[in-house]
Design a protein around this motif. Structure first.
Motif, PDB file in Angstrom:
ATOM      1  N   ILE A  20       0.898  -1.167  -0.072  1.00  0.00           N
ATOM      2  CA  ILE A  20       0.097   0.097   0.036  1.00  0.00           C
ATOM      3  C   ILE A  20       0.901   1.250   0.063  1.00  0.00           C
ATOM      4  O   ILE A  20       1.761   1.457   0.801  1.00  0.00           O
ATOM      5  CB  ILE A  20      -0.958   0.183   1.326  1.00  0.00           C
ATOM      6  CG1 ILE A  20      -1.989  -1.104   1.262  1.00  0.00           C
ATOM      7  CG2 ILE A  20      -1.561   1.147   1.352  1.00  0.00           C
ATOM      8  CD1 ILE A  20      -2.526  -1.483   2.479  1.00  0.00           C
ATOM      9  N   ASN A  21       0.696   2.197  -0.884  1.00  0.00           N
ATOM     10  CA  ASN A  21       1.192   3.662  -1.133  1.00  0.00           C
ATOM     11  C   ASN A  21       0.012   4.374  -0.987  1.00  0.00           C
ATOM     12  O   ASN A  21      -0.833   4.724  -1.931  1.00  0.00           O
ATOM     13  CB  ASN A  21       2.208   3.971  -2.103  1.00  0.00           C
ATOM     14  CG  ASN A  21       3.373   2.998  -1.989  1.00  0.00           C
ATOM     15  OD1 ASN A  21       4.119   3.154  -1.451  1.00  0.00           O
ATOM     16  ND2 ASN A  21       3.196   2.019  -2.989  1.00  0.00           N
ATOM     17  N   GLY A  22      -0.666   4.750   0.268  1.00  0.00           N
ATOM     18  CA  GLY A  22      -1.904   5.551   0.162  1.00  0.00           C
ATOM     19  C   GLY A  22      -2.140   6.718   1.247  1.00  0.00           C
ATOM     20  O   GLY A  22      -1.336   6.918   1.801  1.00  0.00           O
ATOM     21  N   ALA A  23      -3.485   7.367   1.193  1.00  0.00           N
ATOM     22  CA  ALA A  23      -3.886   8.218   2.238  1.00  0.00           C
ATOM     23  C   ALA A  23      -3.143   9.183   2.507  1.00  0.00           C
ATOM     24  O   ALA A  23      -2.698   9.300   3.521  1.00  0.00           O
ATOM     25  CB  ALA A  23      -4.294   7.396   3.506  1.00  0.00           C
ATOM     26  N   PRO A  24      -2.621  10.086   1.255  1.00  0.00           N
ATOM     27  CA  PRO A  24      -1.625  11.133   1.787  1.00  0.00           C
ATOM     28  C   PRO A  24      -2.501  12.428   2.371  1.00  0.00           C
ATOM     29  O   PRO A  24      -3.608  12.390   2.213  1.00  0.00           O
ATOM     30  CB  PRO A  24      -1.010  11.623   0.032  1.00  0.00           C
ATOM     31  CG  PRO A  24      -2.375  11.359  -0.631  1.00  0.00           C
ATOM     32  CD  PRO A  24      -2.976   9.975   0.111  1.00  0.00           C
ATOM     33  N   SER A  25      -1.754  12.899   3.322  1.00  0.00           N
ATOM     34  CA  SER A  25      -2.086  13.968   4.125  1.00  0.00           C
ATOM     35  C   SER A  25      -1.252  15.262   4.106  1.00  0.00           C
ATOM     36  O   SER A  25      -0.141  14.699   4.593  1.00  0.00           O
ATOM     37  CB  SER A  25      -2.820  13.801   5.272  1.00  0.00           C
ATOM     38  OG  SER A  25      -3.309  14.744   6.156  1.00  0.00           O
ATOM     39  N   TRP A  26      -1.236  16.396   3.783  1.00  0.00           N
ATOM     40  CA  TRP A  26      -0.343  17.557   3.790  1.00  0.00           C
ATOM     41  C   TRP A  26      -0.296  18.093   5.313  1.00  0.00           C
ATOM     42  O   TRP A  26      -1.331  18.111   5.781  1.00  0.00           O
ATOM     43  CB  TRP A  26      -0.557  18.608   3.075  1.00  0.00           C
ATOM     44  CG  TRP A  26      -0.539  18.188   1.408  1.00  0.00           C
ATOM     45  CD1 TRP A  26      -1.546  17.746   0.732  1.00  0.00           C
ATOM     46  CD2 TRP A  26       0.633  18.447   0.577  1.00  0.00           C
ATOM     47  NE1 TRP A  26      -1.113  17.677  -0.503  1.00  0.00           N
ATOM     48  CE2 TRP A  26       0.104  18.106  -0.658  1.00  0.00           C
ATOM     49  CE3 TRP A  26       1.885  18.832   0.715  1.00  0.00           C
ATOM     50  CZ2 TRP A  26       1.001  18.150  -1.706  1.00  0.00           C
ATOM     51  CZ3 TRP A  26       2.615  19.004  -0.172  1.00  0.00           C
ATOM     52  CH2 TRP A  26       2.179  18.396  -1.452  1.00  0.00           C
ATOM     53  N   SER A  27       0.704  18.484   5.703  1.00  0.00           N
ATOM     54  CA  SER A  27       1.114  19.025   6.996  1.00  0.00           C
ATOM     55  C   SER A  27       0.603  20.474   6.806  1.00  0.00           C
ATOM     56  O   SER A  27       0.558  20.946   5.589  1.00  0.00           O
ATOM     57  CB  SER A  27       2.486  18.924   7.414  1.00  0.00           C
ATOM     58  OG  SER A  27       3.299  19.706   6.375  1.00  0.00           O
ATOM     59  N   PRO A  28       0.190  21.285   7.661  1.00  0.00           N
ATOM     60  CA  PRO A  28      -0.314  22.449   7.569  1.00  0.00           C
ATOM     61  C   PRO A  28       0.719  23.633   6.880  1.00  0.00           C
ATOM     62  O   PRO A  28       0.223  24.428   6.050  1.00  0.00           O
ATOM     63  CB  PRO A  28      -0.711  22.866   8.989  1.00  0.00           C
ATOM     64  CG  PRO A  28      -0.880  21.798   9.673  1.00  0.00           C
ATOM     65  CD  PRO A  28       0.074  20.848   9.084  1.00  0.00           C
ATOM     66  N   ASP A  29       1.998  23.619   7.064  1.00  0.00           N
ATOM     67  CA  ASP A  29       3.016  24.195   6.475  1.00  0.00           C
ATOM     68  C   ASP A  29       3.431  23.734   5.144  1.00  0.00           C
ATOM     69  O   ASP A  29       4.138  24.401   4.356  1.00  0.00           O
ATOM     70  CB  ASP A  29       4.022  24.313   7.367  1.00  0.00           C
ATOM     71  CG  ASP A  29       4.843  23.141   7.436  1.00  0.00           C
ATOM     72  OD1 ASP A  29       4.555  21.869   7.083  1.00  0.00           O
ATOM     73  OD2 ASP A  29       5.859  23.229   8.273  1.00  0.00           O
ATOM     74  N   GLY A  30       2.719  22.514   4.571  1.00  0.00           N
ATOM     75  CA  GLY A  30       3.068  22.032   3.426  1.00  0.00           C
ATOM     76  C   GLY A  30       4.417  21.347   3.063  1.00  0.00           C
ATOM     77  O   GLY A  30       4.891  21.193   2.261  1.00  0.00           O
ATOM     78  N   THR A  31       5.195  21.007   4.102  1.00  0.00           N
ATOM     79  CA  THR A  31       6.629  20.577   4.087  1.00  0.00           C
ATOM     80  C   THR A  31       6.615  19.251   4.082  1.00  0.00           C
ATOM     81  O   THR A  31       7.549  18.550   4.061  1.00  0.00           O
ATOM     82  CB  THR A  31       7.568  21.376   5.178  1.00  0.00           C
ATOM     83  OG1 THR A  31       7.103  20.978   6.334  1.00  0.00           O
ATOM     84  CG2 THR A  31       7.770  22.638   4.887  1.00  0.00           C
ATOM     85  N   LYS A  32       5.753  18.600   4.736  1.00  0.00           N
ATOM     86  CA  LYS A  32       5.444  16.975   4.750  1.00  0.00           C
ATOM     87  C   LYS A  32       4.325  16.451   4.564  1.00  0.00           C
ATOM     88  O   LYS A  32       3.355  17.012   4.227  1.00  0.00           O
ATOM     89  CB  LYS A  32       5.676  16.754   6.378  1.00  0.00           C
ATOM     90  CG  LYS A  32       7.081  17.311   7.041  1.00  0.00           C
ATOM     91  CD  LYS A  32       7.035  16.993   8.370  1.00  0.00           C
ATOM     92  CE  LYS A  32       8.394  17.649   9.064  1.00  0.00           C
ATOM     93  NZ  LYS A  32       8.396  19.042   9.281  1.00  0.00           N
TER      94      LYS A  32
END
Length: 183
Positions: A68-80
């Motif tokens: 599985i490579n899934g369910a991406p979620s950005w950190s609030p600052d967009g760096t992670k």
């Protein structure tokens, strides 16, 4: 399959990615300039977690590991990016630093840990886990420390999302009489 982007009212749709294979789980970066999504490569039998810079059209493969490579979620600052990977056998939450390209495993249990979402202040990641027997919402610090169960009502709770002020979460809940949205 197409990944389309449109104005908030559905006007001016534009196809960003086209494929004969499914495209799932699109997630906007906080500044709206990038998308993270899961691309299925059926011919190779794997999924690929990608980012797509909409300003320059650049597509970057973040993870094409086995499983599985899934369910991406950005950190609030967009760096992670938080994501679910299973290349070590079990679906766990990982945090990928886009600048350093370092990957850090932040959950490690015999359960399925997935659907990570960052709190608006970046101090927590909420996620769905069945470590208690059925899917429930847990939260932890971004380094995986201070993990605690958040939901106790209902048979199961999953797919959490923080309110803009971080004081509440919306989620899908099963109370035994079907699924509903709960806060």
């Amino acid at each position: 399959y197409r990944l389309n982007v449109a104005d908030f009212d559905g006007q001016n749709p534009q196809s960003i990615v086209s494929s004969r294979d499914p495209i799932l789980s699109p997630a906007w970066s906080p500044d709206g300039s990038k998308l993270a999504y899961v691309y299925f490569d059926v011919a190779r039998g794997r999924t690929i977690l990608r980012t797509h810079d909409l300003n320059i059209g650049k597509i970057t493969d973040i993870s094409a590991r086995a499983g599985i490579n899934g369910a991406p979620s950005w950190s609030p600052d967009g760096t992670k990016l938080a994501m679910t990977l299973s290349f070590r056998g079990n679906p766990d939450i990982y945090v990928y630093d886009l600048g350093s390209k370092s990957l850090n495993q932040v959950t490690s249990s015999g359960a399925i840990d997935t659907e990570a979402v960052w709190s608006p202040d970046g101090n927590y990641i909420a996620f769905t886990s069945d470590r208690g027997g059925k899917p429930q919402i847990y939260r932890m610090r971004p380094d995986g420390s201070q993990t605690e169960r958040v939901t106790f009502a209902g048979e199961s709770n999953q797919r959490a999302n923080y309110s803009p002020d971080g004081k509440e979460m919306a989620m899908v809940q099963n109370t035994g009489n079907g699924f509903q949205i709960a806060v």
